[in-house]
Design a protein around this motif. Sequence first.
Motif, PDB file in Angstrom:
ATOM      1  N   ALA A  40      -3.462   5.993   1.746  1.00  0.00           N
ATOM      2  CA  ALA A  40      -4.382   5.470   2.756  1.00  0.00           C
ATOM      3  C   ALA A  40      -3.777   4.303   3.522  1.00  0.00           C
ATOM      4  N   PHE A  41      -2.785   3.620   2.931  1.00  0.00           N
ATOM      5  CA  PHE A  41      -2.104   2.510   3.582  1.00  0.00           C
ATOM      6  C   PHE A  41      -0.613   2.815   3.635  1.00  0.00           C
ATOM      7  N   THR A  42       0.019   2.490   4.745  1.00  0.00           N
ATOM      8  CA  THR A  42       1.461   2.661   4.859  1.00  0.00           C
ATOM      9  C   THR A  42       2.174   1.581   4.059  1.00  0.00           C
ATOM     10  N   ILE A  43       3.467   1.756   3.856  1.00  0.00           N
ATOM     11  CA  ILE A  43       4.241   0.768   3.115  1.00  0.00           C
ATOM     12  C   ILE A  43       4.224  -0.586   3.835  1.00  0.00           C
ATOM     13  N   GLY A  44       4.224  -0.540   5.177  1.00  0.00           N
ATOM     14  CA  GLY A  44       4.170  -1.785   5.938  1.00  0.00           C
ATOM     15  C   GLY A  44       2.823  -2.466   5.811  1.00  0.00           C
ATOM     16  N   GLU A  45       1.724  -1.672   5.816  1.00  0.00           N
ATOM     17  CA  GLU A  45       0.379  -2.243   5.662  1.00  0.00           C
ATOM     18  C   GLU A  45       0.192  -2.828   4.272  1.00  0.00           C
ATOM     19  N   LEU A  46       0.737  -2.132   3.281  1.00  0.00           N
ATOM     20  CA  LEU A  46       0.664  -2.657   1.917  1.00  0.00           C
ATOM     21  C   LEU A  46       1.409  -3.969   1.795  1.00  0.00           C
ATOM     22  N   ALA A  47       2.550  -4.079   2.479  1.00  0.00           N
ATOM     23  CA  ALA A  47       3.325  -5.326   2.436  1.00  0.00           C
ATOM     24  C   ALA A  47       2.517  -6.477   3.028  1.00  0.00           C
ATOM     25  N   VAL A  48       1.759  -6.198   4.099  1.00  0.00           N
ATOM     26  CA  VAL A  48       0.903  -7.237   4.699  1.00  0.00           C
ATOM     27  C   VAL A  48      -0.173  -7.663   3.704  1.00  0.00           C
ATOM     28  N   LEU A  49      -0.802  -6.669   3.052  1.00  0.00           N
ATOM     29  CA  LEU A  49      -1.849  -6.975   2.076  1.00  0.00           C
ATOM     30  C   LEU A  49      -1.296  -7.820   0.930  1.00  0.00           C
ATOM     31  N   GLU A  50      -0.148  -7.453   0.407  1.00  0.00           N
ATOM     32  CA  GLU A  50       0.431  -8.191  -0.714  1.00  0.00           C
ATOM     33  C   GLU A  50       0.812  -9.607  -0.313  1.00  0.00           C
ATOM     34  N   ALA A  51       1.370  -9.765   0.882  1.00  0.00           N
ATOM     35  CA  ALA A  51       1.722 -11.111   1.350  1.00  0.00           C
ATOM     36  C   ALA A  51       0.465 -11.953   1.526  1.00  0.00           C
ATOM     37  N   TRP A  52      -0.587 -11.337   2.011  1.00  0.00           N
ATOM     38  CA  TRP A  52      -1.864 -12.049   2.198  1.00  0.00           C
ATOM     39  C   TRP A  52      -2.432 -12.513   0.863  1.00  0.00           C
ATOM     40  N   ILE A  53      -2.351 -11.666  -0.152  1.00  0.00           N
ATOM     41  CA  ILE A  53      -2.851 -12.039  -1.482  1.00  0.00           C
ATOM     42  C   ILE A  53      -2.042 -13.202  -2.052  1.00  0.00           C
ATOM     43  N   ARG A  54      -0.718 -13.174  -1.848  1.00  0.00           N
ATOM     44  CA  ARG A  54       0.109 -14.287  -2.333  1.00  0.00           C
ATOM     45  C   ARG A  54      -0.289 -15.593  -1.656  1.00  0.00           C
ATOM     46  N   GLU A  55      -0.632 -15.528  -0.382  1.00  0.00           N
ATOM     47  CA  GLU A  55      -1.017 -16.731   0.367  1.00  0.00           C
ATOM     48  C   GLU A  55      -2.318 -17.319  -0.167  1.00  0.00           C
ATOM     49  N   SER A  99      -3.849  -7.265  -8.747  1.00  0.00           N
ATOM     50  CA  SER A  99      -5.036  -6.996  -7.926  1.00  0.00           C
ATOM     51  C   SER A  99      -5.370  -5.508  -7.932  1.00  0.00           C
ATOM     52  N   ARG A 100      -6.630  -5.177  -8.193  1.00  0.00           N
ATOM     53  CA  ARG A 100      -7.062  -3.791  -8.286  1.00  0.00           C
ATOM     54  C   ARG A 100      -6.854  -3.027  -6.984  1.00  0.00           C
ATOM     55  N   LEU A 101      -7.093  -3.712  -5.873  1.00  0.00           N
ATOM     56  CA  LEU A 101      -6.952  -3.027  -4.593  1.00  0.00           C
ATOM     57  C   LEU A 101      -5.523  -2.541  -4.393  1.00  0.00           C
ATOM     58  N   VAL A 102      -4.552  -3.358  -4.769  1.00  0.00           N
ATOM     59  CA  VAL A 102      -3.142  -2.956  -4.648  1.00  0.00           C
ATOM     60  C   VAL A 102      -2.842  -1.783  -5.566  1.00  0.00           C
ATOM     61  N   HIS A 103      -3.348  -1.813  -6.796  1.00  0.00           N
ATOM     62  CA  HIS A 103      -3.120  -0.720  -7.740  1.00  0.00           C
ATOM     63  C   HIS A 103      -3.658   0.604  -7.202  1.00  0.00           C
ATOM     64  N   GLU A 104      -4.822   0.547  -6.561  1.00  0.00           N
ATOM     65  CA  GLU A 104      -5.432   1.777  -6.061  1.00  0.00           C
ATOM     66  C   GLU A 104      -4.698   2.341  -4.844  1.00  0.00           C
ATOM     67  N   ILE A 105      -3.930   1.495  -4.166  1.00  0.00           N
ATOM     68  CA  ILE A 105      -3.191   1.944  -2.987  1.00  0.00           C
ATOM     69  C   ILE A 105      -1.863   2.588  -3.381  1.00  0.00           C
ATOM     70  N   LYS A 106      -1.317   2.188  -4.526  1.00  0.00           N
ATOM     71  CA  LYS A 106      -0.014   2.691  -4.953  1.00  0.00           C
ATOM     72  C   LYS A 106      -0.140   4.016  -5.709  1.00  0.00           C
ATOM     73  N   TRP A 107       1.001   4.583  -6.097  1.00  0.00           N
ATOM     74  CA  TRP A 107       1.046   5.874  -6.773  1.00  0.00           C
ATOM     75  C   TRP A 107       0.161   5.873  -8.025  1.00  0.00           C
TER      76      TRP A 107
END
Length: 687
Positions: free
Chosen positions: A434-449, A419-427
Amino acid sequence: MISILIGICVFAVFIHYHITHWSNKNKTSKRSLYPIKKTKKCIDIEETSICQLDLDKRLYHQLQNLEYYSDALLPAYNRLLSLFDSVIDAARTSSTRNILNAVQTFSKQALIDFLNAEYTDVNERYNAYLARRKNGGSREMFPDFDYARHWLRTSAPVKYVDGAWLGGIHRVTTDSAHRPYTKTLWQILSEELGDGDLQKNHVWIYRELLQSIGVDDIGTGDSEEFVSSIRNVNNDARVWTAAIAQLCISLFPETFLPEILGFNMSYECLPLHLLITIHELRELNIDPYYFVLHVSIDNNHSGHAAMGMDAVVAYITSLPAEDQNKAWKRVQTGFLLASELPTTPRPRSQLDTALAQVFEEKTHTAKSLHLSCPARIGGRVGKKLSEWLDPISYPVHSLAFLRALADSRWIVRGQPEKSRLVHEIKWNGRMFGAFTIGELAVLEAWIRELAPPTLLAERSKSYETFTGVQTTLPKIELASKFIDILDRPSAPRHQGTTFETVVFASMLSFENKHDALMGLLSVSAVPFEYLPSLPAKCASSYGMMAVKCLRALYGFLPESDACAGMHAVTSNTPTLGVKEIASISLSNMDMSVREFVTKVMHLSARPEQNESLLVGLQSGFIEYVFEACKQLGAISAKEMEKLDEIRVRCRHAIDHYTAERNEDKRWLADMIKGEQAVRTIISYIID
């Protein structure tokens, strides 16, 4: 803090860039995440690495345009069996009450008790819902107007096949032993289609609903646009699967009649979500009449729910006692196919709530940074990012935003790593920090769902194990001869848009004339028999004309402002349609007219390509075949009186539609060819 502000701004600009980039690209390439190639009016998905959702979308389009896609029957058969497996497996392992554990062997009283208990449970849960709302509870289906629009738009695949599961029943090829209860089912189908009145047609009413809220840009159910990832971004697998189930089961009425009876009995029962939908749409000032209609017309006293149960009981009790419970298992399977497959879009989840909170917290920080950004999420009916992320309005449309984001090119469902959004949030991404590691984990779990269903590796064969039915793949080669069509009614037919004159080798005797004429009378409803199996195409003036003619030819009551419902079942008036008046088995049809009838059957299976010819043929049947019956004195005075009534009803419907096509000279010329084809064969018979 500053990094968050910069990150969100970059997020907006990046989305705008890619939307503009893809918009410009699509003007020339017409490519999408769901690549297609045109074939006449239809499409095919390129055979790439695709998931079950993609396959279901393709099959949906093919089955809505079956006359162009005869090779879709085999995939439809296999998909239906896989769905039977899945719902049986789910019901067997479920701890909740269902038709398998509640009515293990057939008993009319046990079935009545089960359905009444289901109805009572729905009403009790609805009363509990009303109590929660009265005590200050918020809406539970539609948090806001935007999400209601999204939900209604996303539900369209199911709504645009309303009644499809009954599309193949009660045709001329239906076994005479089954016609008493297939007649009941066809009455239900007729009412789903509006009894020939477009304003009452369920698909048409839903189209009008979408138009009233500004989301009717998705195309009709049979169009290319409807399954396009660009024109109609709808990746909610639940609604596509439920729609496919209806289309697939309708294709094999001679093979899966018990399952169709069970499916219909379940589908016409009152679901809880229907009542809540009506209540909450009213609160949002959205017309709920489509859903109100399904509560009233499906009632369990005189409506479709009562008719569905009556048809099941009539079918089971018509069988020898030793066969009833085996047949009941097949009815149960059909019931489960309707009850276990959700027909509504995916509801809010805990991850939806968690991610919505993440974005809500960021909107306060980015209050004014997106005002000049034109980027949109949600396509042409979406919003600018400044509108989605406005801190005041965001709380009421947060779920609609998440659904729009899920269908955007920033997200690859089920695959956060792609997912492009995840790539843009990471290094190395432009939103790093812009997103904390915990917020990113929520986003990634949501995408998997969001993952759509995967391809089934192999069938469990639970359907065969449970029902004892030995399934065999249907023969899908073209049925060319009359006997082929009788043996395999669902087989694809030969193409043809011309009608050669039938020439008899010799003059017919009076007895042979009578047999030939009765053979033609028995198939007088054939020209329009296939159109009602395509609800999207039938939601038209052409479809409504066909339904009115079929109602008359099948012996149903004249149309009125009221709904016939159970009156069509309990009335003591015997059915007197053309097949009953002719009183002749198709297998015994006179050889002299078989070639002609076979040609009509070929043409009728392609109601869109052969529209004008079929209208002409139908007109010819009610004029020349009916008049020949009178001239030869082939039927009783009472039966002739009934044919006169049928002719008047059909004549009115056909003339009204022909007037609409009056400016199309080619159409009128082809229609006249159809009429003349019937006139020619009748002249050979009676001369």
